[in-house]
Design a protein around this motif. Structure first.
Motif, PDB file in Angstrom:
ATOM      1  N   HIS A 121       0.840  -1.194   0.000  1.00 48.23           N
ATOM      2  CA  HIS A 121       0.000   0.000   0.000  1.00 48.23           C
ATOM      3  C   HIS A 121       0.878   1.248   0.000  1.00 48.23           C
ATOM      4  O   HIS A 121       1.974   1.259   0.574  1.00 48.23           O
ATOM      5  N   ALA A 122       0.374   2.306  -0.631  1.00 48.40           N
ATOM      6  CA  ALA A 122       1.005   3.626  -0.590  1.00 48.40           C
ATOM      7  C   ALA A 122      -0.057   4.648  -0.214  1.00 48.40           C
ATOM      8  O   ALA A 122      -1.191   4.583  -0.708  1.00 48.40           O
ATOM      9  N   LEU A 139       1.505   9.614  -9.264  1.00 54.22           N
ATOM     10  CA  LEU A 139       0.812   8.333  -9.200  1.00 54.22           C
ATOM     11  C   LEU A 139       1.580   7.242  -9.937  1.00 54.22           C
ATOM     12  O   LEU A 139       1.573   6.075  -9.512  1.00 54.22           O
ATOM     13  N   CYS A 142       3.960   6.027  -7.526  1.00 56.50           N
ATOM     14  CA  CYS A 142       3.313   5.099  -6.605  1.00 56.50           C
ATOM     15  C   CYS A 142       3.224   3.701  -7.216  1.00 56.50           C
ATOM     16  O   CYS A 142       3.470   2.692  -6.541  1.00 56.50           O
ATOM     17  N   LEU A 146       4.645   0.003  -5.713  1.00 54.36           N
ATOM     18  CA  LEU A 146       3.723  -1.051  -5.305  1.00 54.36           C
ATOM     19  C   LEU A 146       3.964  -2.357  -6.042  1.00 54.36           C
ATOM     20  O   LEU A 146       4.375  -2.378  -7.202  1.00 54.36           O
ATOM     21  N   ALA A 152      -3.079   2.187  -3.792  1.00 53.59           N
ATOM     22  CA  ALA A 152      -2.741   3.550  -3.391  1.00 53.59           C
ATOM     23  C   ALA A 152      -3.998   4.172  -2.804  1.00 53.59           C
ATOM     24  O   ALA A 152      -5.065   4.156  -3.432  1.00 53.59           O
ATOM     25  N   VAL A 154      -5.528   7.574  -1.747  1.00 54.68           N
ATOM     26  CA  VAL A 154      -5.208   8.946  -2.141  1.00 54.68           C
ATOM     27  C   VAL A 154      -6.351   9.875  -1.745  1.00 54.68           C
ATOM     28  O   VAL A 154      -7.521   9.572  -1.997  1.00 54.68           O
ATOM     29  N   ARG A 222      -3.238  -1.145  -8.331  1.00 57.01           N
ATOM     30  CA  ARG A 222      -2.231  -1.219  -9.400  1.00 57.01           C
ATOM     31  C   ARG A 222      -2.536  -2.396 -10.308  1.00 57.01           C
ATOM     32  O   ARG A 222      -2.780  -3.512  -9.868  1.00 57.01           O
TER      33      ARG A 222
END
Length: 223
Positions: A121-122, A139, A142, A146, A152, A154, A222
Motif C-alpha cells: 500500500h502507498a 501516481l 506510486c 507497489l 494507493a 489517495v 495497481r
C-alpha cells in the motif's frame, strides 16, 4: 536549491510549532491565483480522526506513507503491527514522526526508496497528491513502488475542483496581524471527479471512492 528542498522549507513553519502551542499561529497554502487554503496544522499534530482510522484499516500489508509529515499515519500503522515507512523531504517532519515512534526517512518521494516494487500500500493523504505539481507523475511513482495488485490510498479535492497546477507558498501569521511567507514551490490539486482518468493513465483502476466528512479518498489498485 532543489525542488524537494524548497518544498520542505515551504511547510517547515507549519510543522515546527511545539505541540503545546499548535493553533497559536495560522497557516495557509496560497495558490498562484491568490486562493488561500487553511492548513489543518492542529489535525496534523493530533491523533487520527475517524476518517483516517477507517482508511488505515484498509492497509493489511507493508505500507509506505508518502509525505508523512509528523507521522501520525505511519505511527498508527506501526501500532497495528504493520511494516510502515514514512517518507518526507522535511527533516523537521521526519524528526517529529520518529518522536512518535514511526520509522521515517528524509527523502524525496520521487527519488530512490527502499522496497521499490514490493509495497502492498502507498498513502497520499492531506493533499499530498500535490507533491511536485504533477499528479500523473506522482501516481506513476506510486505504481513503481507497489507490487502488482497493491493499492494507493489517495485524498483528492471535493467534486468540481478540477485540476490545478502551478506555484504555491505557505503563509504563516500570528495574532499580531503580521504574516511570514515561505518559499514558492510546485503544487497541484485534483478534484475527485478526475479520479478515473488520472488512475487509468497512471496504471491503476479505481476500486472505491470513500467520502468522509467533506473529504474525499479513493482506493486505487495497481494493474
Amino acid at each position: 536549491m532543489t525542488g524537494a528542498a524548497v518544498l520542505a522549507g515551504g511547510f517547515d513553519a507549519a510543522l515546527a510549532e511545539p505541540a503545546g502551542r499548535v493553533g497559536e499561529h495560522r497557516h495557509w497554502l496560497v495558490l498562484a491565483d491568490g486562493e488561500r487554503l487553511p492548513l489543518p496544522v492542529r489535525r496534523w499534530h493530533g491523533p487520527l480522526e475517524p476518517a483516517l482510522e477507517r482508511l488505515v484499516q484498509r492497509c493489511v500489508g507493508p505500507t509506505v506513507d508518502l509525505g508523512c509529515g509528523p507521522g501520525r499515519l505511519t505511527a498508527a500503522l506501526a501500532a497495528r503491527g504493520l511494516v510502515a515507512l514514512g517518507v518526507d523531504v522535511s527533516a523537521g517532519a521526519v524528526r517529529l514522526a520518529r518522536e512518535r515512534g514511526a520509522v521515517a526517512l528524509c527523502r524525496d518521494v520521487l527519488g530512490p526508496l527502499p522496497g521499490e516494487g514490493r509495497w502492498a500500500h502507498a498513502l497520499l493523504v492531506d493533499g499530498n497528491i500535490g507533491i511536485g505539481g504533477d499528479p500523473l507523475r506522482l501516481l506513476r511513482r506510486c505504481a513503481d513502488l507497489l507490487r502488482p495488485g497493491g493499492t494507493a490510498l489517495v485524498e483528492l479535492a471535493a467534486p468540481g475542483a478540477g485540476l490545478w497546477r502551478g506555484r504555491a507558498h505557505v503563509v504563516s501569521g500570528g495574532g499580531d496581524g503580521r504574516e511570514a511567507r515561505g518559499p514558492s514551490f510546485r503544487w497541484a490539486r485534483v478534484g475527485v471527479e478526475l479520479a478515473e482518468p488520472l488512475a487509468s493513465a497512471a496504471g491503476f483502476r479505481v476500486a472505491d471512492v470513500l467520502p468522509a466528512h467533506r473529504r474525499w479518498f479513493v482506493e486505487l489498485v495497481r494493474r
